[in-house]
Structure formats: C-alpha cells, structure tokens
Design an enzyme around this catalytic site. Structure first.
Site, mmCIF file in Angstrom:
data_model
loop_
_atom_site.group_PDB
_atom_site.id
_atom_site.type_symbol
_atom_site.label_atom_id
_atom_site.label_comp_id
_atom_site.label_asym_id
_atom_site.label_seq_id
_atom_site.Cartn_x
_atom_site.Cartn_y
_atom_site.Cartn_z
ATOM 1 N N HIS A 37 0.835 -1.206 0.000
ATOM 2 C CA HIS A 37 0.000 0.000 0.000
ATOM 3 C C HIS A 37 0.871 1.258 0.000
ATOM 4 O O HIS A 37 0.540 2.255 -0.652
ATOM 5 C CB HIS A 37 -0.883 0.041 1.251
ATOM 6 C CG HIS A 37 -1.916 -1.049 1.334
ATOM 7 N ND1 HIS A 37 -1.876 -2.022 2.293
ATOM 8 C CD2 HIS A 37 -3.021 -1.298 0.598
ATOM 9 C CE1 HIS A 37 -2.922 -2.832 2.147
ATOM 10 N NE2 HIS A 37 -3.630 -2.418 1.122
ATOM 11 N N GLY A 147 -3.096 -1.272 -7.370
ATOM 12 C CA GLY A 147 -2.003 -2.248 -7.413
ATOM 13 C C GLY A 147 -2.237 -3.321 -8.455
ATOM 14 O O GLY A 147 -3.349 -3.835 -8.584
ATOM 15 N N GLN A 153 -9.111 -6.200 -10.961
ATOM 16 C CA GLN A 153 -9.666 -4.944 -10.433
ATOM 17 C C GLN A 153 -9.179 -3.758 -11.273
ATOM 18 O O GLN A 153 -9.967 -2.874 -11.627
ATOM 19 C CB GLN A 153 -9.239 -4.779 -8.971
ATOM 20 C CG GLN A 153 -9.583 -3.436 -8.372
ATOM 21 C CD GLN A 153 -9.389 -3.427 -6.868
ATOM 22 O OE1 GLN A 153 -10.246 -3.881 -6.134
ATOM 23 N NE2 GLN A 153 -8.259 -2.920 -6.405
ATOM 24 N N SER A 186 -3.097 -7.907 3.010
ATOM 25 C CA SER A 186 -3.602 -7.772 4.378
ATOM 26 C C SER A 186 -4.080 -9.120 4.901
ATOM 27 O O SER A 186 -4.176 -9.329 6.108
ATOM 28 C CB SER A 186 -4.755 -6.772 4.420
ATOM 29 O OG SER A 186 -4.361 -5.566 3.815
ATOM 30 N N ARG A 187 -4.409 -10.042 3.982
ATOM 31 C CA ARG A 187 -4.922 -11.350 4.411
ATOM 32 C C ARG A 187 -3.799 -12.327 4.771
ATOM 33 O O ARG A 187 -4.081 -13.392 5.316
ATOM 34 C CB ARG A 187 -5.816 -11.947 3.324
ATOM 35 C CG ARG A 187 -7.148 -11.201 3.171
ATOM 36 C CD ARG A 187 -8.107 -11.902 2.224
ATOM 37 N NE ARG A 187 -9.450 -11.361 2.299
ATOM 38 C CZ ARG A 187 -9.963 -10.465 1.434
ATOM 39 N NH1 ARG A 187 -9.224 -10.002 0.437
ATOM 40 N NH2 ARG A 187 -11.206 -10.038 1.571
HETATM 41 P P1 AMP Z 1 -6.785 -3.442 -0.396
HETATM 42 O O1 AMP Z 1 -6.607 -2.617 0.826
HETATM 43 O O2 AMP Z 1 -6.354 -4.860 -0.238
HETATM 44 O O3 AMP Z 1 -8.138 -3.272 -1.028
HETATM 45 O O4 AMP Z 1 -5.754 -2.862 -1.459
HETATM 46 C C1 AMP Z 1 -5.709 -1.492 -1.757
HETATM 47 C C2 AMP Z 1 -4.828 -1.280 -2.943
HETATM 48 O O5 AMP Z 1 -3.522 -1.777 -2.675
HETATM 49 C C3 AMP Z 1 -5.305 -2.021 -4.199
HETATM 50 O O6 AMP Z 1 -5.140 -1.179 -5.330
HETATM 51 C C4 AMP Z 1 -4.410 -3.215 -4.246
HETATM 52 O O7 AMP Z 1 -4.232 -3.718 -5.555
HETATM 53 C C5 AMP Z 1 -3.117 -2.638 -3.715
HETATM 54 N N1 AMP Z 1 -2.236 -3.696 -3.207
HETATM 55 C C6 AMP Z 1 -2.566 -4.702 -2.366
HETATM 56 N N2 AMP Z 1 -1.524 -5.520 -2.178
HETATM 57 C C7 AMP Z 1 -0.498 -5.017 -2.923
HETATM 58 C C8 AMP Z 1 0.863 -5.414 -3.153
HETATM 59 N N3 AMP Z 1 1.382 -6.499 -2.587
HETATM 60 N N4 AMP Z 1 1.611 -4.656 -3.978
HETATM 61 C C9 AMP Z 1 1.086 -3.545 -4.576
HETATM 62 N N5 AMP Z 1 -0.171 -3.116 -4.389
HETATM 63 C C10 AMP Z 1 -0.953 -3.842 -3.583
#
Ligand code: AMP
Length: 280
Positions: A37, A147, A153, A186-187
């Site tokens: 993030h 990401g 997505q 996060s998981r």
């Molecule tokens: P989330 O909080 O999981 O919904 O993710 C928020 C944003 O962070 C989304 O655009 C995800 O694709 C991105 N993201 C999550 N994990 C990663 C990662 N390992 N590397 C880069 N971006 C990420």
C-alpha cells in the site's frame, strides 16, 4: 496530516484543493496497510500535489460468507503509516457515510468483471466499482493509484473510467512481494507459518511460467498445466483458477503476447483465499 470522516467535509476539501489548482492523487484501500500500500501512496505523492488515502472496509465487495467482520481494522496504525509515506489526507468514513440507510444505487461493469474473480465472487466487483465511483465523486481526484496485485480490479476500473467518462488517470503500481516471493496482502496475517510456506507455491508457479515464456513457450495450455502441477503438490492448496488472460479484457489467451498476457491464480490455502498474478 488531516483525517476526514464525513463526505461533505471531504467534498469541500477536494473542491478547495481544486480551486487552488492542486492535483489530487487518490489511493483507495481497506486499511491494514502493508508496504505494498505504501508503494501506492509514494507513487501518488510523486505525481500529485495533494494525496488522499481512503481507508474503508467496503461491505459491498464482500459476500455474506466472506471475511468482512474479521477483516483487520487498525486505523491509528494506518494513519501513522500514511503520514510517513507522504499522504496529506486520510479519508476514513464510517459505513453510514458511504451507504446511508436506504442506499440503493450500484454500478456494474458487465464484461471484464465476469470471468476469474467474477465466477467465484459474483457480487465482488459490483461493490468495488460502486465504492470507487463514489470515492471519485467525493474526492475528485486527477489520478488514482491501484495495485497490479489485483489485476482484474485494475482492468475493471479502467473499463468503468472509460465507459462512464471519468476524467481520472489510472496509475498502476507493481506488486510488492515479501523477500521469499509471497505477494504482500492484508490477508497474509491469517496464514500460519506452515500455511505461509505452502502458499509460496503460488509464486513458484507464476515464476515458472515466466521462465518457460523466456525459454520460448507461448502455449497457454502448457503453461497452465505446469503451474497447476506445481500447485497440486501442496496438500493444503485448492486451486480456484489458473488462467492466462488478456490484461485489459480478461478474455482467455491461447498464446502469450508479451506484456499483454497475464497469468492469474486464485487458490484456497485452507480457509484463506489468495490471489496473485504475473504479466508474462
Ligand atoms: P486493499 O486494501 O487490499 O483493497 O488494497 C488497496 C490497494 O492496494 C489495491 O489497489 C491493491 O491492488 C493494492 N495492493 C494490495 N496488495 C499489494 C501489493 N502487494 N503490492 C502492490 N499493491 C498492492
């Protein structure tokens, strides 16, 4: 750095920033922030004058059987990380601000969202497109960073932006991985030490495909067969899909077109659902 909780306050702020000629960069997240993030926040800070990170665990993108209730929430920690990474504002609305009582309008992208995640999580992208469209209207960004970790997505959001004439530039940041290759998520904190080791097979399968392509293999069936074989050697992994698709349309690819084709994997590691992908 300022924390904003209400929609009218965020809209007024966005309006004021725009009136001053500031470029607004948006980073939508569900919190429980990790270094992946933070890469997105830095990418926004490089391109925009004012960076807004949104932290909102969006109920609309979880099915009733999924982990909405147990999804990690740690706002104080997240706010500190946002500030250190260069964010100017955190927009963290309570649920009722985004979905007030009687809320009834949803956005569905009906093509790119259908395969892969759309098969096993049929209402997921409807939740994503709805909340992202709302966040665009609330925060009025010039650019928004997503990401590559969530390849579908990205494709769905790009399609929504084109179809609905949003004037937001979509910036995509590469997937950040742990030193052993596991894509940050996060998981991942749901995984035990043993599960985490087995989960590395996903990364191995993707990188094997990359190596095979580098060695001249372009046939989708052979690449998928090899990746599936690697995953099948782990006792706790149940494959949901291993697919080669076009990165923009998410349509199946019979052969790899370099830079255009993505291998996407989703798998259960016991009860934890993991996704990852690689651009071939
Ligand atoms: P989330 O909080 O999981 O919904 O993710 C928020 C944003 O962070 C989304 O655009 C995800 O694709 C991105 N993201 C999550 N994990 C990663 C990662 N390992 N590397 C880069 N971006 C990420």
């Amino acid at each position: 750095m300022q924390i904003i909780r209400s929609v009218p306050e965020m809209q007024a702020l966005a309006e004021a920033l725009r009136a001053q000629g500031q470029l607004i960069g948006l980073v939508p997240t569900m919190g429980a922030l990790h270094d992946g993030h933070l890469t997105l926040i830095r990418a926004a800070a490089e391109r925009a004058d004012a960076v807004v990170v949104t932290i909102f665990v969006n109920p609309a993108q979880f099915a009733p059987s999924e982990d909405f209730n147990k999804y990690p929430r740690e706002l104080e920690n997240d706010v500190a990380k946002c500030e250190a990474a260069g964010a100017d504002y955190v927009f963290a609305p309570p649920n009722e601000e985004i979905y007030p009582k009687g809320y009834s309008t949803y956005i569905t992208e009906e093509h790119v969202a259908k395969p892969l995640e759309g098969v096993s999580r049929p209402s997921h992208f409807r939740g994503v497109t709805t909340v992202v469209a709302k966040l665009f209207n609330i925060c009025r960004p010039d650019l928004a960073v997503f990401g590559q970790k969530d390849a579908q997505q990205v494709a769905v959001i790009r399609k929504m932006v084109a179809d609905l004439n949003f004037t937001v530039d979509i910036v995509v940041a590469p997937t950040l991985r742990e030193p052993d290759g596991l894509a940050m998520s996060s998981r991942n904190r749901y995984l035990s030490a043993t599960q985490r080791v087995e989960a590395l097979a996903i990364h191995r399968a993707l990188y094997k495909a990359r190596d095979m392509v580098a060695a001249g293999e372009i046939r989708s069936d052979r690449l998928v067969a090899e990746a599936t074989h690697i995953l099948s050697q782990q006792r706790r992994i149940r494959v949901i899909y291993v697919s080669l698709v076009n990165r923009s349309t998410m349509e199946p690819a019979r052969e790899v077109i370099p830079g255009e084709t993505v291998m996407a994997i989703a798998a259960w590691m016991d009860e934890v659902r993991l996704i990852d992908n690689i651009v071939l």
